[in-house]
Design a protein around this motif. Sequence first.
Motif, short mmCIF file in Angstrom:
data_model
loop_
_atom_site.label_atom_id
_atom_site.label_comp_id
_atom_site.label_asym_id
_atom_site.label_seq_id
_atom_site.Cartn_x
_atom_site.Cartn_y
_atom_site.Cartn_z
N GLY A 86 0.65 -1.25 0.01
CA GLY A 86 0.00 -0.22 0.06
C GLY A 86 0.79 1.30 0.16
N LEU A 87 2.06 1.07 0.52
CA LEU A 87 2.89 2.30 0.69
C LEU A 87 4.23 2.33 -0.23
CD1 LEU A 87 2.93 2.55 4.54
CD2 LEU A 87 1.94 3.98 2.96
N ASN A 88 4.10 1.35 -0.84
CA ASN A 88 5.32 0.87 -2.01
C ASN A 88 6.77 1.04 -1.13
OD1 ASN A 88 6.39 0.47 -4.52
ND2 ASN A 88 6.86 2.88 -5.06
N LEU A 89 6.72 0.39 -0.34
CA LEU A 89 8.02 0.25 0.73
C LEU A 89 8.63 -0.90 0.24
CD1 LEU A 89 6.55 1.35 4.09
CD2 LEU A 89 8.15 2.59 2.97
N PRO A 90 9.89 -0.64 0.32
CA PRO A 90 10.76 -1.80 -0.04
C PRO A 90 10.97 -2.66 1.26
CG PRO A 90 12.19 -0.14 0.42
CD PRO A 90 10.82 0.45 0.39
N VAL A 91 11.09 -3.96 1.16
CA VAL A 91 11.05 -5.17 2.12
C VAL A 91 12.58 -5.93 2.06
CG1 VAL A 91 10.03 -7.10 3.07
CG2 VAL A 91 8.49 -5.49 1.87
N ILE A 92 13.19 -6.02 3.51
CA ILE A 92 14.30 -6.30 3.52
C ILE A 92 14.04 -7.90 4.42
CG2 ILE A 92 16.35 -6.35 4.93
CD1 ILE A 92 16.05 -3.32 4.83
N VAL A 93 14.66 -8.85 4.14
CA VAL A 93 14.33 -10.06 4.64
C VAL A 93 15.63 -10.65 5.19
CG1 VAL A 93 12.46 -10.95 2.93
CG2 VAL A 93 14.67 -11.56 2.27
N ILE A 196 17.04 -7.88 14.18
CA ILE A 196 16.67 -7.69 12.50
C ILE A 196 17.14 -6.39 12.13
CG2 ILE A 196 14.83 -7.58 11.12
CD1 ILE A 196 13.30 -9.63 12.53
N ILE A 197 16.83 -5.38 13.15
CA ILE A 197 17.20 -3.93 12.74
C ILE A 197 18.72 -3.82 12.62
CG2 ILE A 197 17.53 -1.64 13.61
CD1 ILE A 197 14.66 -2.02 12.75
N ASP A 198 19.49 -4.54 13.56
CA ASP A 198 20.95 -4.53 13.11
C ASP A 198 21.29 -4.99 11.69
OD1 ASP A 198 21.30 -3.67 15.81
OD2 ASP A 198 22.00 -5.84 16.49
N LEU A 199 20.69 -6.20 11.37
CA LEU A 199 21.10 -6.72 10.03
C LEU A 199 20.22 -5.99 8.79
CD1 LEU A 199 20.01 -10.43 11.08
CD2 LEU A 199 22.35 -9.54 10.93
N ALA A 200 19.15 -5.39 8.97
CA ALA A 200 18.31 -4.76 8.02
C ALA A 200 19.16 -3.53 7.71
CB ALA A 200 17.04 -4.47 8.34
N ARG A 201 19.59 -2.81 8.67
CA ARG A 201 20.11 -1.51 8.25
C ARG A 201 21.36 -1.67 7.43
NH1 ARG A 201 24.29 1.70 10.01
NH2 ARG A 201 24.07 3.98 9.90
N ILE A 202 22.32 -2.71 7.67
CA ILE A 202 23.30 -2.92 6.53
C ILE A 202 22.73 -3.11 5.09
CG2 ILE A 202 25.32 -4.42 6.22
CD1 ILE A 202 25.94 -2.28 8.53
N LYS A 203 21.83 -4.09 5.39
CA LYS A 203 21.28 -4.48 3.96
C LYS A 203 20.73 -3.37 3.32
CE LYS A 203 20.36 -9.56 4.16
NZ LYS A 203 19.57 -10.44 3.71
N PHE A 204 19.94 -2.21 3.92
CA PHE A 204 19.16 -1.42 3.28
C PHE A 204 20.50 -0.29 2.59
CE2 PHE A 204 17.79 3.12 3.26
CZ PHE A 204 16.62 3.03 2.66
N SER A 213 5.65 -7.59 -3.40
CA SER A 213 5.02 -8.56 -4.20
C SER A 213 5.86 -9.92 -4.48
CB SER A 213 4.68 -7.88 -5.58
OG SER A 213 5.78 -7.78 -6.40
N THR A 214 7.49 -9.75 -4.25
CA THR A 214 8.18 -10.81 -4.49
C THR A 214 8.59 -11.58 -3.34
OG1 THR A 214 10.42 -9.65 -4.33
CG2 THR A 214 8.97 -9.45 -6.41
N ILE A 215 8.44 -11.17 -2.10
CA ILE A 215 8.97 -11.85 -1.05
C ILE A 215 8.25 -13.26 -0.85
CG2 ILE A 215 9.63 -9.89 0.22
CD1 ILE A 215 7.25 -9.78 1.87
N MET A 216 9.25 -14.39 -0.23
CA MET A 216 8.56 -15.66 0.16
C MET A 216 8.94 -16.22 1.15
SD MET A 216 6.41 -16.65 -2.44
CE MET A 216 6.33 -18.38 -2.49
#
Length: 230
Positions: A86-93, A196-204, A213-216
């Motif tokens: 709905g917000l067109n936000l990227p998703v970090i897995v 997760i924030i620790d890991l996601a920040r580096i990935k971002f 739409s692509t996350i599984m």
Amino acid sequence: MSISILAFDTATEACSAALLANGHLYSRFELAPRQHNRLILPMIEALLAEANMRLADLDALAFSDGPGSFTGIRIAAGIAQGLALGLNLPVIVVSTLQTLAQSCYRQFNHPRILAALDAGMSQIYVGGYYINNHNIMEEIYSDRLVNIGDLPLSEINQDWCYAGMVWQDRSDSLLVGLDEKTATVTPNCFPTAEAIIDLARIKFLSADYHPASTIMPNYLRREDVWKKKR
């Protein structure tokens, strides 16, 4: 660079959410088996209110995509897709096992962690990680599903921290042969959204994210097999 990331985890008995905003980290955590669907959205709403933010102010969403509870992973994936589309936000897995290792490092500061979760059917999910120069747990023993008794502990340096409840629940069969003087077992450690924030920040910062739409979910085992043999 100020980054705003909302993270959540529902892959195990623990339910947690965290928000990185304006250089501050806000978090909620509760051990609540089978209550994740009821708890996670109110946690997210409370964090946004505490930080005086809206979902539209976020730069990204992040969640642990497995392995773990099939139901729990689906809950997190569904919330991530619903909010991000709905917000067109990227998703970090991020891997749930990597999240567990990062969470354990936050608690115990151990540089090498063998993270494991009970997979049922006499199997476990397991992955080995070591801390890098950025205080992030990097994979050294890839996430996998193994039969109890087949875990090649002889190939793994025993001066590791063994993280996860499975090491306590199945200690008779999993830890046979370990040198208790060098092995550190920390069963009361769970994946957390803060990790997760620790890991996601580096990935971002590395642009390692995906359209919603692509996350599984990453089950590491086919769901139909689990349902048939449970």
